[in-house]
Design a protein around this motif. Structure first.
Motif, mmCIF file in Angstrom:
data_model
loop_
_atom_site.group_PDB
_atom_site.id
_atom_site.type_symbol
_atom_site.label_atom_id
_atom_site.label_comp_id
_atom_site.label_asym_id
_atom_site.label_seq_id
_atom_site.Cartn_x
_atom_site.Cartn_y
_atom_site.Cartn_z
ATOM 1 N N UNK A 225 0.830 -1.209 0.000
ATOM 2 C CA UNK A 225 0.000 0.000 0.000
ATOM 3 C C UNK A 225 0.863 1.256 0.000
ATOM 4 N N UNK A 226 1.927 1.247 0.799
ATOM 5 C CA UNK A 226 2.842 2.392 0.825
ATOM 6 C C UNK A 226 3.517 2.576 -0.528
ATOM 7 N N UNK A 227 3.921 1.473 -1.141
ATOM 8 C CA UNK A 227 4.536 1.526 -2.474
ATOM 9 C C UNK A 227 3.561 2.100 -3.497
ATOM 10 N N UNK A 228 2.327 1.614 -3.468
ATOM 11 C CA UNK A 228 1.313 2.069 -4.415
ATOM 12 C C UNK A 228 1.062 3.570 -4.273
ATOM 13 N N UNK A 229 0.980 4.030 -3.024
ATOM 14 C CA UNK A 229 0.741 5.459 -2.805
ATOM 15 C C UNK A 229 1.937 6.286 -3.272
ATOM 16 N N UNK A 230 3.144 5.823 -2.994
ATOM 17 C CA UNK A 230 4.355 6.527 -3.425
ATOM 18 C C UNK A 230 4.386 6.663 -4.942
ATOM 19 N N UNK A 231 4.074 5.581 -5.632
ATOM 20 C CA UNK A 231 4.062 5.613 -7.102
ATOM 21 C C UNK A 231 2.971 6.556 -7.605
ATOM 22 N N UNK A 232 1.818 6.575 -6.912
ATOM 23 C CA UNK A 232 0.722 7.457 -7.349
ATOM 24 C C UNK A 232 1.108 8.927 -7.258
ATOM 25 N N UNK A 233 2.083 9.235 -6.397
ATOM 26 C CA UNK A 233 2.563 10.612 -6.259
ATOM 27 C C UNK A 233 3.617 10.962 -7.300
ATOM 28 N N UNK A 234 4.055 9.944 -8.030
ATOM 29 C CA UNK A 234 5.097 10.172 -9.038
ATOM 30 C C UNK A 234 6.461 9.653 -8.642
ATOM 31 N N UNK A 235 6.535 8.929 -7.546
ATOM 32 C CA UNK A 235 7.813 8.400 -7.094
ATOM 33 C C UNK A 235 8.339 7.295 -7.996
ATOM 34 N N UNK A 236 9.646 7.111 -7.979
ATOM 35 C CA UNK A 236 10.305 6.098 -8.813
ATOM 36 C C UNK A 236 10.979 5.077 -7.906
#
Length: 481
Positions: A225-236
């Motif tokens: 879930x943390x990974x998914x949210x990070x990616x949704x913000x534009x994280x790589x």
């Protein structure tokens, strides 16, 4: 200054690395999260360790601090697939006579079942529960900082800094003393040590205010879930990339390391001052853990009915037995009757095992770096309180301290807390300076469990380290909690 590949890089994707990466990315920066293994999570991983269809939590299993984390509570993790399951009985502590003390969400119910200690329990815990919303960010953060509510924090601190054995003198029954000892033993220190009350009080408070939840599908789901949210913000994200040197990294303005002091020295020690290097080298690690996962043919048949309904079960009988076992491990001896922590995820989450089958998760504390095989001692402790348990074992998987460290290099000698939480290492974790997250080198920060507030799945080390880096390097104020 030339253009950098990224604004910030976070090395290590445990809960603190993920929290740091999210905190930086929330400010619109370009952030790269690097993980040495093929999957993210650190201590938040799940896998079929025994037989197909059995999902085991490799490290952390029950998550009172994750659910109560001031940082995680600000994130829309439910929208990214995270669901918690709350057992009605958070913790059961069975005794040889078949009785059990329990921790439930109701402080009144928990206290009432403690008989003669009802009022003493309420006197200890109720003020902390009442004040928790005022002190949670201070308790789960750097202590060398003036708290927003100093009186409430001082009241908590005066109790928290004492030893668990000192607090136990307030109680008269074996049930209350045993329940308390099991909670305080999460500190992984002798119960006579100062600060051991802090962990016990926080965990009990979490039980009353929110419970001790189980992530549906496995602890990996928190990381997912943390990974998914990070990616949704534009994280790589880049996985399967083990960083051995600063030279391995792309260019950036800031680097945050979710690693322990020993690994940080190996990666970047040549850039640090002699004083800072000396402090990191002096960082002390505590007891290790020996862990077992079982595939079972049925639920663990505890004699105490409450233990058959609890998400977590503490096996240690009396405070005297727990005290002796924890002390033995602290001085390098193998306890014959170790304090065993058991989690029963499959009782509440049927995705963890095939129909009619169950998983068992347990660990005990052992001397730092011990190579002793604790399988028989742990299984004897379970069998003691659950006759017939051994007959249910279909398969098992074990981790000794060396294997724990090989799996996660932050677990030095099997220490899952990133360093012993002594009275000294509360304030100099991992170095005594104005900010525990800064290193002596500009732009390099440490955000692992070796920084305040220490071990546990809460992400607060990562949040506070990122908050520091945002202010120092980018002149940005992090989103307040």
């Amino acid at each position: 200054m030339g253009k950098k590949d990224y604004d910030a890089i976070v090395v290590g994707s445990g809960p603190n690395g993920l929290a740091a990466a999210i905190t930086m990315q929330q400010q619109g920066l370009s952030v790269l999260l690097i993980e040495g293994k093929k999957e993210l999570g650190g201590g938040l991983r799940s896998a079929a360790l025994t037989l197909p269809g059995f999902v085991h939590d490799i490290c952390s299993a029950i998550h009172p601090l994750a659910a109560a984390s001031p940082f995680f509570k600000t994130l829309p993790l439910q929208e990214h697939g995270l669901a918690y399951i709350y057992p009605e009985i958070a913790v059961a502590h069975p005794f040889d006579d078949g009785a059990a003390a329990i921790l439930t969400k109701s402080i009144e119910q928990t206290a009432a079942l403690l008989g003669a200690d009802q009022q003493a329990y309420l006197d200890l815990i109720k003020p902390i529960c009442s004040d928790w919303s005022k002190i949670d960010k201070a308790v789960l953060g750097p202590l060398l900082k003036i708290p927003s509510h100093p009186i409430a924090m001082a009241k908590f601190g005066l109790k928290a800094m004492t030893s668990a054995l000192s607090i136990a003198k307030k109680f008269s029954t074996k049930e209350t003393k045993g329940l308390w000892a099991g909670m305080a033993a999460h500190s992984m220190q002798p119960l006579s040590s100062l600060t051991t009350s802090a962990i016990g009080m926080v965990l009990i408070t979490m039980g009353h205010l929110g419970g001790w939840p189980i992530p549906k599908g496995g602890s990996q789901e928190i990381a997912n879930a943390l990974e998914s949210y990070f990616i949704s913000l534009g994280g790589e994200i880049q996985t399967d990339f083990y960083v051995k040197s600063l030279k391995d990294l792309p260019s950036s303005r800031a680097v945050l390391f979710d690693v322990g002091p020993r690994q940080l020295l190996e990666i970047a020690g040549h850039r640090f001052s002699s004083l800072y290097k000396w402090q990191l080298e002096k960082h002390r690690y505590g007891m290790g853990v020996f862990k077992i996962d079982w595939a079972l043919d049925g639920p663990i048949p505890f004699t105490a009915a409450a233990a058959r309904k609890a998400g977590t079960v503490h096996l240690g009988n009396t405070i005297e037995e727990i005290t002796a076992g924890e002390y033995a491990s602290s001085i390098g001896r193998i306890p014959e009757k170790p304090f065993v922590l058991v989690a029963q995820q499959s009782l509440f989450d049927n995705s963890r095992a095939p129909e009619g089958k169950h998983t068992g998760w347990a660990y005990c504390h052992v001397p730092h770096g011990s190579k002793a095989d604790m399988t028989d001692r742990i299984e004897k402790q379970v069998e003691r309180f659950a006759p017939g348990f051994k007959d249910l074992i279909l398969a098992k998987h074990t981790f000794n301290p060396a294997e724990m460290e090989a799996y996660n290099p932050n677990y030095i000698g099997g220490d899952i807390n990133g360093g012993v939480i002594t009275i000294g290492q509360i304030f100099n974790r991992p170095a005594l300076q104005s900010s525990p997250y800064r290193t002596s080198e500009k732009g390099i920060y440490i955000c692992s469990a070796s920084t305040p507030p220490g071990g546990g799945v809460h992400g607060m080390c990562g949040y506070y380290a990122a908050k520091r880096a945002l202010k120092d390097v980018f002149n940005i104020q992090a989103t307040p909690l």
